[in-house]
Design a protein around this motif. Sequence first.
Motif, PDB file in Angstrom:
ATOM      1  N   THR A  79       0.724  -1.319  -0.150  1.00  0.00           N
ATOM      2  CA  THR A  79      -0.371   0.644  -0.093  1.00  0.00           C
ATOM      3  C   THR A  79       0.694   1.570   0.022  1.00  0.00           C
ATOM      4  OG1 THR A  79      -1.783  -0.385   0.815  1.00  0.00           O
ATOM      5  CG2 THR A  79      -1.864   1.175   0.957  1.00  0.00           C
ATOM      6  N   PRO A  85      -4.122   1.394  -1.561  1.00  0.00           N
ATOM      7  CA  PRO A  85      -4.408   0.331  -0.598  1.00  0.00           C
ATOM      8  C   PRO A  85      -4.768  -1.191  -1.179  1.00  0.00           C
ATOM      9  CG  PRO A  85      -6.295   1.726   0.422  1.00  0.00           C
ATOM     10  CD  PRO A  85      -5.822   2.534  -1.291  1.00  0.00           C
ATOM     11  N   TYR A  86      -4.031  -2.422  -0.502  1.00  0.00           N
ATOM     12  CA  TYR A  86      -4.059  -3.576  -0.690  1.00  0.00           C
ATOM     13  C   TYR A  86      -3.837  -4.713   0.110  1.00  0.00           C
ATOM     14  CZ  TYR A  86      -2.747  -2.821  -6.472  1.00  0.00           C
ATOM     15  OH  TYR A  86      -2.383  -2.902  -7.973  1.00  0.00           O
TER      16      TYR A  86
END
Length: 326
Positions: A79, A85-86
Amino acid sequence: MLNFLKSLPKKSSAPAAPEKPRIHPEQFLKQLEWTTLRRLDGQLQGDYRTWFKGSGLELADLREYQSHDDVRHIDWNVTARMQVPYVREHQEDREMSAWFLVDLSRSTEFGSHSQTKRMLATRFVGTMARLLGRRGNRIGAMLMTGASNRVDTILPSRTGKAHLVQLLNLLLNTHTDGPTQATDLKVMLNTAKALIPQRSTIFIVSDFISEPHWERSLGELGKSHDVIAVRLCDPIEAVLEPLGLCILEDLETGEQLFVDVNDPSFQKKYQDIAQAKTDLLIASFAKTGTDCLELNTKEPMEDALLRFMQLRKRKPTKVHQMSVVV
């Protein structure tokens, strides 16, 4: 207006139906093992990474965060690098639960060929439960007959052959002789959402001839579980055979209509209604992101099952999917 997709050809002078003989689940299971299972066994075997992804220990993939994701799965290092965001996806743990939500309403008792939709549903559930249960996976079921506006039977998820025989016994010998209500799949879907706490693979086995407005419940269920719709079909539900003058009866409500099936205008109206309902059903599955396996009473079940599994293996990974072990 009579719902033509729920209507069945019937002679007006037909005698009362005899009492249904009891079918022994052990014999039915042996028949499955000698026919369907022997054909599928060598082609469906695989490790625990075959179809689905979910929560576990081994990293499977990274993807962008979505609103329904658990924030605990965010990969903060990725991220920080990507400025977006991941979240992490992992291979699902070995043990899983599979649930079968089975519609046993009277509309499933129809079949224009050698088997009814209900028998097709029983063969599917028996086959998949046997295959999944071989690796110690837990199998549960909910059965709904339409006798009341609720789920009739809930079989908790367990393992073992005795549990499978109990499930087959319920599927083969649960019948409703009294009046029934029109099927409402929303009831069964909401019950499953409330009573299945652990993320599971859920097979909804039905002809999807139901009261409307169940799509939202299906979408809600799919947020927490991997849901597969198993649609039971019969060719005559799409195109009527030239039967001449006959009575069409809705098995669930008892409504009847006397028609000339050979009338071209009636044939066209029937096909238009059938196609419109099919299009609406396909759109509902697409909107909720639900994969659909279509089983036809005229086609060998194993052919459709193998075709579906091959397509699903090649399909891009879905969000919130699980590992199915066969």
